[in-house]
Design a protein around this motif. Structure first.
Motif, mmCIF file in Angstrom:
data_model
loop_
_atom_site.group_PDB
_atom_site.id
_atom_site.type_symbol
_atom_site.label_atom_id
_atom_site.label_comp_id
_atom_site.label_asym_id
_atom_site.label_seq_id
_atom_site.Cartn_x
_atom_site.Cartn_y
_atom_site.Cartn_z
ATOM 1 N N HIS A 1 -5.657 1.443 -3.017
ATOM 2 C CA HIS A 1 -5.411 0.207 -2.270
ATOM 3 C C HIS A 1 -6.502 0.039 -1.229
ATOM 4 N N THR B 1 -2.527 -1.573 -5.665
ATOM 5 C CA THR B 1 -2.260 -2.957 -5.298
ATOM 6 C C THR B 1 -3.247 -3.809 -6.098
ATOM 7 N N ARG C 1 0.830 -1.203 0.000
ATOM 8 C CA ARG C 1 0.000 0.000 0.000
ATOM 9 C C ARG C 1 0.866 1.254 0.000
#
Ligand code: ADP
Ligand code: ZN
Length: 638
Positions: free
Chosen positions: A263, A289, A242
Motif C-alpha cells: 500500500h 490497496t 492499508r
C-alpha cells in the motif's frame, strides 16, 4: 521459418515470435506506421504494447513511450532487450550519468524505444533532447491518467498536449484500458487528438470467471478460494484500507499462503521489493490497496480477489483485468456484504465536494452494487456498462448456478414500517443491527434501553434469520429503496420505497448462497502443486515435460535475475510440451518463441525436451548452436 514481406508482420514473427496479430493490432500498427494518430482502447491484456512497439521498431528513429509506471520501466526495458529490441529508459530512479548514457545512445540512433516518465517532460533538457532526436512515434501509455476525474490522475500528463504542438509531424498513439465514453472524450480533448483514429476493442475477457459471493467470514472464504482452487498460484487480493492489507497478508502467511502486503503507506523500498518479488517469484499472493496494479503485466496472475467493494465498475474491471493476461483460465472473486454498502454510501454522503460530485459518486456506486446483486449474467452487465452488447456468458457464477429469487415484498414492508415507526413515533434513526433485532424480537440490552420492544413491529420478522435480514437490508440499500442517513450508518427509506409500502410494487430479492467455511486441513493441496490452469489440458508425458520446462525456466530466471515469464510464458511452455520439438525449426513454430529467444534459450529447451522424454539418452550434440551456449545449458539443466 515463416517469412513475410510486410515489415510489421515480419517484426511480429521474428522479434516477438507470435504467428499472428490479435484483434485490431494489425490495423492500428499499419495506421501508425503510415504516420497517423491513434487512440486505442483495449482491455488489460488485450495487447496494447505491440501497437506502439512495432511502429517504433519499423519506423526510422526512436519511439518515445510516456508511461507513469516508473517502478516497472526497468523490467519493461529488460523484457524488450531479451527479445533483442534496442530499448532504454529515462526516469528519476537513475543516476545522472546513467541517464546521460541513455540519451547519448538515443542520439547515436542506437535505440528503437525510449521509455520516459511524464515528470521528465518538465525538464528543458528533455525538450532539447527531443529536438535533436529523430522521433518515430510518441506513445502515451495509460492515457486515462490525463483525466482529472479518474482515479489515476497525474498532473504531469496535462503537459502532454505539447507533444502534438511542438512536434506536429510525429504520429501519436494514446492507449488505455479505461473504456467509458467520458474518459475517452477527456483524453481526446486534452491531448488534442480530435483527428486521431479511434480503435475500440471488445472489452470482454472470456477467460476470466466472475464470481461475487456474500461476505460472511471473509478470511475463511478467501482461504477456501486459495486452498481449494488456487493453491500455489499467483494472485492479488484487494482491500480498501492499508491496515487491512497488512492484517490479511499476515493471516494468510499464518495459514501457509505465501503473501505480502502493498500500500502507499509502506516505505518506497519495501514497496519496490514486494512488487519485485511478486513479479519474479511464482505463487506469491499480493494483498494490496488499489495503489498496486497499474501496469503490472505479469501474465500468469491466476486470481484477483476483492475483500471490499470497489467504488465503481471501472475500478472493479480494471483490477480484475489483472488476472489471466495470458488468456488461460483465471478467477475474479469478490466477497461483499452489508457493511460494504453502508460504509461506501456513508463515505459518499459525508465526503466533501459539491452535491453534483456526490451524486456522480453515488451513480458509480449504484452501478457497482447492481452488478453485485444481479441475478443475470455478470459479464453481460459489465460489458453493458461499457456500452458493449453481449449475451449470457456461461462463465460467471450467475450463469453457472442461476441464483434463486424470492418475493421480498412483505419483508421489505416490515422493515420499512419499523424504520417509519422509529422515525415518526420516537424521532429516532438506527442502523441495520438494531432494526434487525427489533424485527426478530430480540430483547437485547440496547433494545430494552430504548424500549424498542414496545414498538408494534417488535418480533414481526422472526421468520427470517439474522443473516437473511442482513441480505434484505443490503439489497434494499443496493437498489436505492433504503438510504444511509448519517455518518453513523443509520437507515432511512427513500421516495422510491413508497410504491412498495402501498403494495403497488413488488420487490424481488436474490437468495444468498450459504458459504461453507474453509477446510482447515490443507494437506490435500499442499505440495502437489501444478500450474493448474495450464496443466489441465496436458496429459501424461506432456505434463512431465511441462513441469521439467518450468523447473528449467526457474533456474534460468534465477541465474539471469529476470521474472520467469520474461523468459517464456506458461502458455508457451505448455505449447512446447505438447509439440515436443526436436529441432530448432520445430521450436521456432511455437507462439512466443522469437528469433532472439530461440538463439538464447533454444538449446536449453531442446535439451530439456530430449532428456525428459528419453531419460537415458545422451544429451543432444547441439552443434547447430555452437558449443558455448550448450556447455552453459548443461551446467544448470537436470
Ligand atoms: P496490455 O498492455 O493491453 O494490457 P500487453 O501488451 O501486455 O497487454 O499484452 C498482453 C499479453 O499478450 C502479453 O503477454 C503479450 O506478449 C501477449 N500478446 C500481445 N499480442 C499478441 C499476439 N499478437 N499474439 C500472441 N500474444 C500476444
Ligand atoms: Zn455470465
Amino acid at each position: 521459418m515463416l517469412t513475410s514481406t510486410d515489415p510489421a508482420t515480419e517484426i511480429l514473427r521474428t522479434t516477438f515470435g507470435y504467428p499472428a496479430f490479435r484483434g485490431d493490432q494489425e490495423e492500428i500498427i499499419g495506421h501508425v506506421i503510415d504516420g497517423g494518430d491513434a487512440l486505442v482502447l483495449m482491455p488489460t491484456g488485450g495487447g496494447k504494447s505491440l501497437c506502439y512497439q512495432i511502429p517504433a521498431i519499423a519506423r526510422p528513429g526512436v519511439g518515445v513511450v510516456i508511461s507513469p509506471l516508473i517502478a516497472l520501466m526497468h523490467d519493461q526495458v529488460t523484457a524488450l532487450q531479451t527479445l533483442g529490441v534496442r530499448a532504454g529508459f529515462l526516469n528519476s530512479t537513475q543516476e545522472a550519468d546513467e541517464r546521460r548514457a541513455t540519451e547519448q545512445a538515443a542520439l547515436r540512433g542506437e535505440l528503437d524505444l525510449l521509455y520516459l516518465a511524464p515528470e521528465r517532460l518538465t525538464a528543458s533538457s528533455t525538450l532539447d533532447l527531443f529536438d535533436r532526436l529523430q522521433i518515430s512515434v510518441f506513445a502515451i501509455d495509460e492515457a486515462h491518467c490525463i483525466s482529472r476525474w479518474g482515479h489515476d490522475f497525474r498532473p504531469d500528463y496535462l503537459r502532454l498536449s505539447l507533444l502534438g504542438e511542438r512536434w506536429p509531424g510525429v504520429p501519436r498513439i494514446a492507449l488505455t484500458a479505461t473504456a467509458t465514453p467520458a474518459t475517452r472524450t477527456e483524453i481526446v480533448e486534452r491531448l488534442g487528438l480530435s483527428d486521431a483514429r479511434q480503435f475500440v476493442a471488445s472489452f470482454d475477457r472470456p477467460n476470466i470467471r466472475y464470481r461475487i459471493e456474500p461476505k460472511q467470514q471473509p478470511l475463511a472464504q478467501l482461504l477456501k478460494l486459495i486452498n481449494e482452487e488456487h493453491a500455489g498460484d499467483s494472485g492479488i487480493v484487494y482491500c480498501l484500507s492499508r491496515a487491512s492489507t497488512e492484517k490479511t497478508a499476515e493471516a494468510l502467511v499464518k495459514h501457509g499462503v505465501n503473501a505480502l502486503p502493498y500500500h502507499a503507506g509502506l516505505p518506497a523500498a519495501v514497496r519496490a521489493a514486494n512488487q519485485s518479488r511478486f513479479l519474479r517469484e511464482e505463487g506469491l499472493v499480493m494483498v494490496a490497496t488499489i495503489a498496486f496494479g497499474m501496469g503490472i503485466d505479469k501474465p500468469d496472475v491466476r486470481f484477483v480477489a476483492h475483500l471490499d467493494l470497489p467504488k465503481s465498475v471501472e475500478g472493479y474491471y480494471q483490477e480484475t483485468g489483472r488476472a489471466g493476461r495470458d488468456g488461460l483460465p483465471a478467477t475474479a472473486w469478490m466477497a461483499y456484504g452489508l457493511a460494504d454498502v453502508v460504509q461506501l454510501r456513508q463515505f459518499i454522503e459525508t465526503s466533501g465536494g459539491d452535491a453534483q460530485h456526490r451524486r456522480f459518486q453515488g451513480q458509480l456506486l449504484d452501478a457497482m452494487l447492481g452488478l453485485c446483486e444481479t441475478a443475470g449474467c455478470r459479464r453481460q452487465m459489465v460489458l453493458g456498462y461499457f456500452a458493449e452488447a453481449s449475451g449470457p456468458c456461461g462463465n460467471c457464477d450467475t450463469c453457472l448456478a442461476p441464483p434463486e429469487q424470492w418475493d421480498g415484498t412483505v419483508a421489505a414492508q416490515k422493515l420499512f414500517s419499523t424504520i417509519i415507526r422509529l422515525d415518526r413515533e420516537r424521532n429516532q434513526r438506527f442502523g441495520a443491527g438494531q432494526i434487525i433485532d427489533i424485527l426478530r424480537g430480540h430483547k437485547t440490552p440496547k433494545v430494552e434501553q430504548w424500549r424498542h420492544h414496545e414498538l408494534s413491529t417488535f418480533g414481526i420478522g422472526d421468520e427470517l434469520s439474522e443473516l437473511q435480514w442482513r441480505a434484505v437490508v443490503r439489497q434494499l440499500l443496493a437498489t436505492g429503496l433504503l438510504a444511509v442517513a448519517s455518518d453513523h450508518g443509520t437507515l432511512a427509506i427513500t421516495e422510491k420505497a413508497s410504491g412498495v409500502l402501498r403494495g403497488a410494487e413488488a420487490v424481488q430479492l436474490r437468495q444468498d448462497t450459504v458459504v461453507r467455511a474453509a477446510r482447515s486441513d490443507r494437506s490435500s493441496t499442499k505440495g502437489s502443486r501444478k500450474a493448474s490452469a495450464v496443466a489441465a489440458d496436458l496429459a501424461g508425458d506432456e505434463l512431465d515435460l511441462f513441469e521439467a520446462l518450468r523447473e528449467w525456466r526457474l533456474e534460468v530466471a534465477r541465474r539471469e535475475s529476470l521474472p520467469a515469464y520474461v523468459i517464456f510464458h506458461d502458455a508457451t511452455l505448455a505449447a512446447i510440451a505438447q509439440l515436443k520439438p526436436s529441432t530448432v525449426d520445430e521450436l521456432a513454430s511455437v507462439s512466443g518463441v522469437g528469433g532472439k529467444k530461440l538463439e538464447t534459450y533454444g538449446p536449453g529447451v531442446l535439451d530439456v525436451v530430449s532428456r525428459t522424454l528419453t531419460p537415458q539418452a545422451e544429451p543432444p550434440a547441439g552443434h547447430e548452436f555452437g558449443d558455448r551456449v550448450d556447455q552453459d545449458d548443461l551446467v544448470w539443466v537436470s
